[in-house]
Structures are given as C-alpha cells and as structure tokens.
Design a protein around this motif. Structure first.
Motif, PDB file in Angstrom:
ATOM      1  N   UNK A  15      38.728 -28.412  16.872  1.00  0.00           N
ATOM      2  CA  UNK A  15      37.368 -28.308  17.413  1.00  0.00           C
ATOM      3  C   UNK A  15      36.754 -26.975  17.003  1.00  0.00           C
ATOM      4  N   UNK A  16      35.465 -27.002  16.723  1.00  0.00           N
ATOM      5  CA  UNK A  16      34.753 -25.753  16.461  1.00  0.00           C
ATOM      6  C   UNK A  16      34.638 -24.980  17.766  1.00  0.00           C
ATOM      7  N   UNK A  17      34.902 -23.692  17.744  1.00  0.00           N
ATOM      8  CA  UNK A  17      34.790 -22.908  18.984  1.00  0.00           C
ATOM      9  C   UNK A  17      33.386 -23.022  19.576  1.00  0.00           C
ATOM     10  N   UNK A  18      33.334 -23.245  20.874  1.00  0.00           N
ATOM     11  CA  UNK A  18      32.048 -23.258  21.598  1.00  0.00           C
ATOM     12  C   UNK A  18      31.856 -21.867  22.190  1.00  0.00           C
ATOM     13  N   UNK A  19      30.858 -21.169  21.704  1.00  0.00           N
ATOM     14  CA  UNK A  19      30.678 -19.755  22.062  1.00  0.00           C
ATOM     15  C   UNK A  19      29.283 -19.541  22.646  1.00  0.00           C
ATOM     16  N   UNK A  20      29.265 -18.786  23.711  1.00  0.00           N
ATOM     17  CA  UNK A  20      27.991 -18.321  24.273  1.00  0.00           C
ATOM     18  C   UNK A  20      28.125 -16.828  24.530  1.00  0.00           C
ATOM     19  N   UNK A  21      27.151 -16.056  24.063  1.00  0.00           N
ATOM     20  CA  UNK A  21      27.143 -14.616  24.301  1.00  0.00           C
ATOM     21  C   UNK A  21      26.084 -14.270  25.339  1.00  0.00           C
ATOM     22  N   UNK A  22      26.344 -13.178  26.049  1.00  0.00           N
ATOM     23  CA  UNK A  22      25.434 -12.742  27.104  1.00  0.00           C
ATOM     24  C   UNK A  22      25.026 -11.290  26.897  1.00  0.00           C
ATOM     25  N   UNK A  23      23.861 -10.937  27.410  1.00  0.00           N
ATOM     26  CA  UNK A  23      23.424  -9.547  27.486  1.00  0.00           C
ATOM     27  C   UNK A  23      23.748  -9.007  28.865  1.00  0.00           C
ATOM     28  N   UNK A  24      23.662  -7.685  29.014  1.00  0.00           N
ATOM     29  CA  UNK A  24      24.013  -7.095  30.305  1.00  0.00           C
ATOM     30  C   UNK A  24      22.871  -7.202  31.320  1.00  0.00           C
ATOM     31  N   UNK A  25      21.697  -7.683  30.889  1.00  0.00           N
ATOM     32  CA  UNK A  25      20.571  -7.879  31.805  1.00  0.00           C
ATOM     33  C   UNK A  25      20.467  -9.317  32.253  1.00  0.00           C
ATOM     34  N   UNK A  26      19.277  -9.897  32.085  1.00  0.00           N
ATOM     35  CA  UNK A  26      19.027 -11.275  32.520  1.00  0.00           C
ATOM     36  C   UNK A  26      19.403 -12.262  31.420  1.00  0.00           C
ATOM     37  N   UNK A  27      20.185 -13.266  31.804  1.00  0.00           N
ATOM     38  CA  UNK A  27      20.578 -14.337  30.901  1.00  0.00           C
ATOM     39  C   UNK A  27      20.204 -15.666  31.556  1.00  0.00           C
ATOM     40  N   UNK A  28      19.442 -16.465  30.847  1.00  0.00           N
ATOM     41  CA  UNK A  28      19.025 -17.763  31.384  1.00  0.00           C
ATOM     42  C   UNK A  28      19.640 -18.868  30.538  1.00  0.00           C
ATOM     43  N   UNK A 571      11.867 -24.922  34.408  1.00  0.00           N
ATOM     44  CA  UNK A 571      11.786 -23.488  34.119  1.00  0.00           C
ATOM     45  C   UNK A 571      10.322 -23.064  34.038  1.00  0.00           C
ATOM     46  N   UNK A 572       9.879 -22.097  34.851  1.00  0.00           N
ATOM     47  CA  UNK A 572       8.481 -21.651  34.800  1.00  0.00           C
ATOM     48  C   UNK A 572       8.118 -21.096  33.428  1.00  0.00           C
ATOM     49  N   UNK A 573       6.847 -21.241  33.081  1.00  0.00           N
ATOM     50  CA  UNK A 573       6.363 -20.769  31.783  1.00  0.00           C
ATOM     51  C   UNK A 573       6.171 -19.253  31.831  1.00  0.00           C
ATOM     52  N   UNK A 574       7.173 -18.514  31.349  1.00  0.00           N
ATOM     53  CA  UNK A 574       7.099 -17.055  31.265  1.00  0.00           C
ATOM     54  C   UNK A 574       7.653 -16.618  29.912  1.00  0.00           C
ATOM     55  N   UNK A 575       7.275 -15.438  29.478  1.00  0.00           N
ATOM     56  CA  UNK A 575       7.747 -14.933  28.187  1.00  0.00           C
ATOM     57  C   UNK A 575       9.056 -14.185  28.420  1.00  0.00           C
ATOM     58  N   UNK A 576      10.151 -14.946  28.549  1.00  0.00           N
ATOM     59  CA  UNK A 576      11.437 -14.366  28.906  1.00  0.00           C
ATOM     60  C   UNK A 576      11.963 -13.440  27.817  1.00  0.00           C
ATOM     61  N   UNK A 577      11.994 -13.945  26.595  1.00  0.00           N
ATOM     62  CA  UNK A 577      12.583 -13.163  25.507  1.00  0.00           C
ATOM     63  C   UNK A 577      11.789 -11.902  25.232  1.00  0.00           C
ATOM     64  N   UNK A 578      10.458 -11.986  25.319  1.00  0.00           N
ATOM     65  CA  UNK A 578       9.627 -10.808  25.119  1.00  0.00           C
ATOM     66  C   UNK A 578       9.898  -9.768  26.210  1.00  0.00           C
ATOM     67  N   UNK A 579      10.326 -10.231  27.388  1.00  0.00           N
ATOM     68  CA  UNK A 579      10.604  -9.331  28.513  1.00  0.00           C
ATOM     69  C   UNK A 579      12.033  -8.795  28.485  1.00  0.00           C
ATOM     70  N   UNK A 580      12.782  -9.101  27.439  1.00  0.00           N
ATOM     71  CA  UNK A 580      14.132  -8.572  27.307  1.00  0.00           C
ATOM     72  C   UNK A 580      15.224  -9.488  27.797  1.00  0.00           C
ATOM     73  N   UNK A 581      14.873 -10.664  28.305  1.00  0.00           N
ATOM     74  CA  UNK A 581      15.888 -11.601  28.782  1.00  0.00           C
ATOM     75  C   UNK A 581      16.446 -12.405  27.604  1.00  0.00           C
TER      76      UNK A 581
END
Length: 609
Positions: A15-28, A571-581
C-alpha cells in the motif's frame, strides 16, 4: 515543554503510505462523509496508546501507524503495529528515551517504559504522580487518556447534552477532577482527612441554585426583549443624533421666542395706533356733530332772514280790528342784517370745520392703513409660529423623547445584566461555600478564582462567536457544564446547539489551561463541531455563530495546535489558508478542490474508512 503533531502516517504491505502533515497552528480536516477524516484522529489516538485500533487492517490493507511530534528540544517518532501493544519510539530529546514502550501498565510490572509517561513528560510532568481516584483515598496513576477528555472532543461525544468533559461513567468523576486539579496546581494532595457528608446542606445549595437560575432566566428574557427593542435603532449614534435634535430644538425655540417677542412688539404698536384711531374717530364724530349744529344754525338763520323779508312785504295794519279805529302802526326792528352777519360767521366756521375734518379723515385713514399692515404682519408671525415653528418644535421634542427612551432601554438592559452578574457571583459563592463534607472533594481545592475565570473566558468566547441574545455565562461546578442565560444547554436548546456549546466549553478550558494551569497540554482537537447540521436539526446554530466560531479558531491559532474536523459542506466560507491555517480536504473528486492539499480520502483506495 510545548509539543505539536507534525505528521501521521498509515502504512501497509503493498500500500502507498497515507500521510497527513500538520502545522503547529490551526489545522482543518474537511471532506465528505466517510472520507477518512475521523480515521486520522483515530490513528493519532492509536499511536498515543489510548485506543486499540484505528481501522480494520483486513479491510483496508493497512496495518501500522506512525506519528511525528515536534518540540523545541527535538522531534519524536512513534510507530505502532495494529494488534500490538508496543510502540517504538525514536527520540531526539535527552529527557525522553527511545526504544519500545508498553501501551498498558501490567499487574506484574512492565519491562519497558509505559507510553503514558512519555506524554506526561511532553507537558512537563517529569515524575508520574499518583492521583486520588475515589472518596476512600485509593490512588491511581495519572492517565494521559483521562486528561485528553479536556482537550480532545470526539465526534460521538460532541452532541452530549450533559458535560462533554466528564467521563462517561460518573464513578470516574472524582479521579477526573483530581487529575484536572493536578494539571492546574501540580499538587497530589497526599494527606487528606475524611469528612462526613451533609445532605441537608447540599439540598439547600441546590434550592438556592435553582432559585438563582430562575431569576437569571427571567432577567435574560427581559433583557432579550429590551435588546429586540434596541435593535430597531440599528447602529445609529443615538447620543449624537439626540444632541443634534436638542441643538435644532434650541434654535427652533429661539425662533419661536423671537417671533413671539416681535408679535408682542407689534401688538403694542397696534394698541397705540388703535388708541390714536379711537381719538381721531372721536374727533371726527365731534366734527360731524358740530357740522350738524352749523347746518341747523344756517337753516335757522336762513329761515329768520326769509321771514323778515316776507314780513316787510306785508302792509302794516292801520285800523283796529276791534273798533275799526285808526291806529298808528309801531315800527318793527329788522333782524336781517344781524342774521346775515351771523350766517356769514357760521359759514366761515363751517369751511374751517371742513378743512379740519379732512385732516382728521386723512389721519384716520393713515392710522387704519398702518393698523391693517401691522395686523397682517402679526397674523403672518402667528401663522409661522402655529403652522411651522410649533409643529417643528413638537416633532423635535418627540424625536428627543424617542432617543431618551432608547437610552433608558439601554440603561435598563445594562442594569439587568449587572444584576444578573451579581446573581452569578451569588451562585459562585454558593458553589464555593460547600458545606457538604465528603471524604474527598478535589473541587474544593481548585484555584479560588477558577469559577470566575472560567465564567469570564466562556463569556468572552461566546461574545467572539456572536452567540445570539447573550446575557450571562456561568460554568456550573455541580454539572461541570456551561449555563447560558441561566439555562443548561439541554433545557434551553436542542441538539443543533449542543455541539456548538460543547465546543465553546472545550475552547474555554483550552484558554484556561494555557493561561493558568501549571501543566499545559497545548493541544486542542474537536471532531465535527457543527455536527447538528449534518443531521438536519431545525434549531442548529445560526450561520453568524458558526462562521464566528471558525473565525475564532483562526484568530487564536497561535496559542497552540488546533485540529478541527468538519464536513466540507458545513464549513463556513472563510479564507483559512490566507489566515495561516492549514486545510486538508478529502473529496470525491480528487481533481476538484479549492484548497491546496486535497485528495480522494485518507487511506489510499479506501473511500469509506
């Protein structure tokens, strides 16, 4: 030390590894149903040693999970095979050894260190404490799994109508409170004395709490009515608008006063002119009477003259009418000359009278013209006052009255909130002045300002999240749950609000632990905070509250790692990635996504997991 999860990986043979990475702030983590969102959280819990398995390896083809942790002192890599109770640890931190760790404590003793102690060390607890677990002072090791209930809100618990923080079994509550107390203070309380329980005191306290909550709920309803009345004014600066009206009213009243004064002056002049008119009228009447007298005198004198003329033309009687004897007629004196002289004098006077009469008439006409002009002018002023200035003044007064009503409503609303807060303080006193005497009562030893701080933080977060008709927020130490406007969530709202309010409770403890606890987990995980929407609940939280909740996540991501799982459609319409999430999206269409990191599901080739 602070830590955050940087990566979770699921692997399996072929199986191909299933990987998810996270930041130390907000992760959705968002996606459609059954796309693997919750599976990621299960993998983390599995690697932490708190659940038995994250997925079925026979169905998925995956059989192991690894977890990467970052700290200021270095990284930790943990890996665990499904079905095994051993976790392999690779550590770059001096205070944490690498090697195999047991997931559970064994009755005969462990050959390997236990994973529970690794997680406690990551939040600064160097020596494993023994926590009182019941009223008999029996002790139990501090458990990372128990502490996780404070900062990890599971999907199956997010709609809990009771406290989302407490263990599912009430018998575990004393141990939970003691564990929380240790987290807050670092105190194990080794020497505790047994006390008798006072049922009467508890009954009194419950009665007082019920009464106080009833009063608060009444005030909250009244304040809600006031807030609805105040909402009619919108965002208007009432005090500024009222000052404008007051200024306009002052100008209008000054104009009325000036017009009234001018009318009074005109009236005085009119009275003078009318008096002069009356005098001229009297003079004119006198002249008319005099003219009549002169005319009568002229007629009388003319009659005399005419009589005299006729008498002189009649022969004098020289015979006595009685005896017919001769008579010597007497000479009569003539009045003609004197009458003519008198007639000439009167005519001259009449001519002078006519000239004076003309002067009087001219003066009288002039006075009357002035009177007519002044009366029209005064009538115009009176009409201006009556039809324009006075209605304008009344309108301005009514506007000021309405704005004063607004200010009064605002003051009443403020007073109601103030009184409600005083009742909250009374509740806090009742709950802190606990005359029950149980054998062990960890809540007695919570920081003295614990309840006040929790109330303040909860209220602040509810404000930030735009909770509708908010009046008070109080954390009930008895139910260990939040009461809003004097109501428990199960009494005031349906399921649609429970997930929202439970999330607020979790965020409240997140902030409190971060600011006031001796040991700070620094991690917050919530699975589907808007769960009520998925189930079509009618009384779900309004859009403004849901959007504000996720805006709160964004605004407070610097205070520690947050992992939020939610359905994409909710999920509410917000600019998550632009806000650093960081947004991780799982979608049925791997080629269609608005976020940078997206894919079909977490485990490759396994959609429902």
């Amino acid at each position: 030390m602070a830590f955050y999860i940087s990566k979770v990986t699921a692997t399996g043979t072929g199986k191909s590894p299933a990987i998810v990475t996270f930041d130390k702030g907000l992760n959705i983590i968002c996606g459609v149903s059954d796309s693997g969102k919750t599976c990621i959280l299960k993998c983390i819990q599995f690697a932490m040693g708190v659940i038995e398995k994250p997925f079925e390896k026979e169905q998925t083809g995956y059989d192991s999970v690894s977890l990467d942790i970052n700290t200021p002192e270095g990284t930790i890599h943990l890996s665990r095979i499904v079905g095994k109770n051993i976790v392999n640890v690779v550590s770059q931190i001096n205070s944490i050894d690498g090697g195999d760790y047991d997931v559970k404590y064994k009755s005969i003793g462990n050959k390997n260190p236990v994973l529970n102690e690794l997680w406690l060390k990551l939040i600064g607890i160097k020596k494993l404490p023994m926590i009182i677990k019941n009223q008999d002072f029996a002790r139990q090791r501090l458990s990372w799994k128990t502490l996780m209930g404070l900062f990890w809100l599971k999907e199956q618990e997010i709609e809990n109508p009771k406290s989302v923080l407490l263990p599912s079994s009430p018998t575990q509550n004393p141990y939970f409170f003691a564990s929380l107390l240790y987290l807050l203070t670092g105190n194990e309380f080794p020497d505790m004395e047994e006390h008798d329980k006072d049922e009467i005191s508890k009954a009194k306290k419950d009665a007082v709490r019920q009464f106080v909550n009833g009063r608060i709920s009444q005030m909250s309803k009244k304040r809600e009515e006031l807030q609805k009345a105040l909402s009619a004014y919108g965002d208007l600066d009432v005090e500024d608008e009222m000052q404008k009206l007051i200024d306009n009213l002052s100008e209008t009243e000054a104009a009325i006063a000036a017009a009234t004064e001018e009318s009074k002056d005109l009236l005085g002049t009119l009275l003078d002119l009318k008096e002069k008119e009356a005098e001229n009228q009297v003079t004119y009447s006198h002249f008319q009477s005099l003219r009549s007298q002169y005319t009568a005198d002229i007629k009388r004198l003319s009659f005399i003259v005419d009589g005299e003329v006729h008498l002189h033309s009649v022969d004098k009687n020289k015979k006595c009418p009685f005896c017919d004897g001769n008579m010597q007629p007497a000479e009569r004196k003539s009045y003609i000359k004197a009458s003519r002289a008198e007639l000439n004098r009167i005519i001259t006077q009449l001519q002078g009278l006519s000239e004076s009469e003309e002067d009087v008439v001219s003066s009288l006409n002039e006075v009357r013209e002035k009177i007519d002009h002044l009366e029209r002018q005064r009538s115009g002023i009176d009409k201006l006052i009556e039809t324009e200035l006075t209605p304008q003044s009344n309108k301005l007064r009514e506007g000021i009255k309405q704005y004063r009503s607004y200010i009064q409503l605002q003051q009443e609303s403020t007073v109601l909130q103030s009184v409600s807060q005083e009742w909250i303080v009374e509740l806090q006193k009742q709950e802190s002045d606990d005359s029950d005497n149980p054998k062990f009562k960890p809540k007695e030893h919570f920081p003295v300002d614990f309840n006040t701080r929790i109330d303040e933080i909860a209220y602040s977060i509810l404000v930030d999240c735009k909770y509708e008709n908010l009046n008070t927020a109080h954390f009930n130490m008895g139910t260990f749950d939040l009461e809003i406007n004097g109501y428990a969530k199960e009494d005031s709202h349906g399921k649609g609000y429970w997930a929202f309010i439970n999330t607020i409770v979790g965020l409240t403890f997140r902030q409190y632990l971060q600011e006031d606890a001796v040991y700070k987990p620094g991690l917050f995980v919530v699975d589907t905070p808007l769960l009520g929407l998925d189930q079509g609940v009618d009384d779900s939280a309004p859009n403004s509250m849901r959007t504000a909740l996720f805006q709160y996540f964004i605004d407070n991501q610097s205070e520690g790692q947050m992992i939020v799982v939610e359905n994409t459609k909710d999920l509410p319409e917000l600019d998550y990635e632009e806000s650093g999430a960081k947004v991780i999206e799982f979608t049925q269409d791997k080629y269609k996504s608005k976020y940078k990191e997206s894919r079909y599901g977490f485990l490759h080739d396994v959609y429902s997991n």
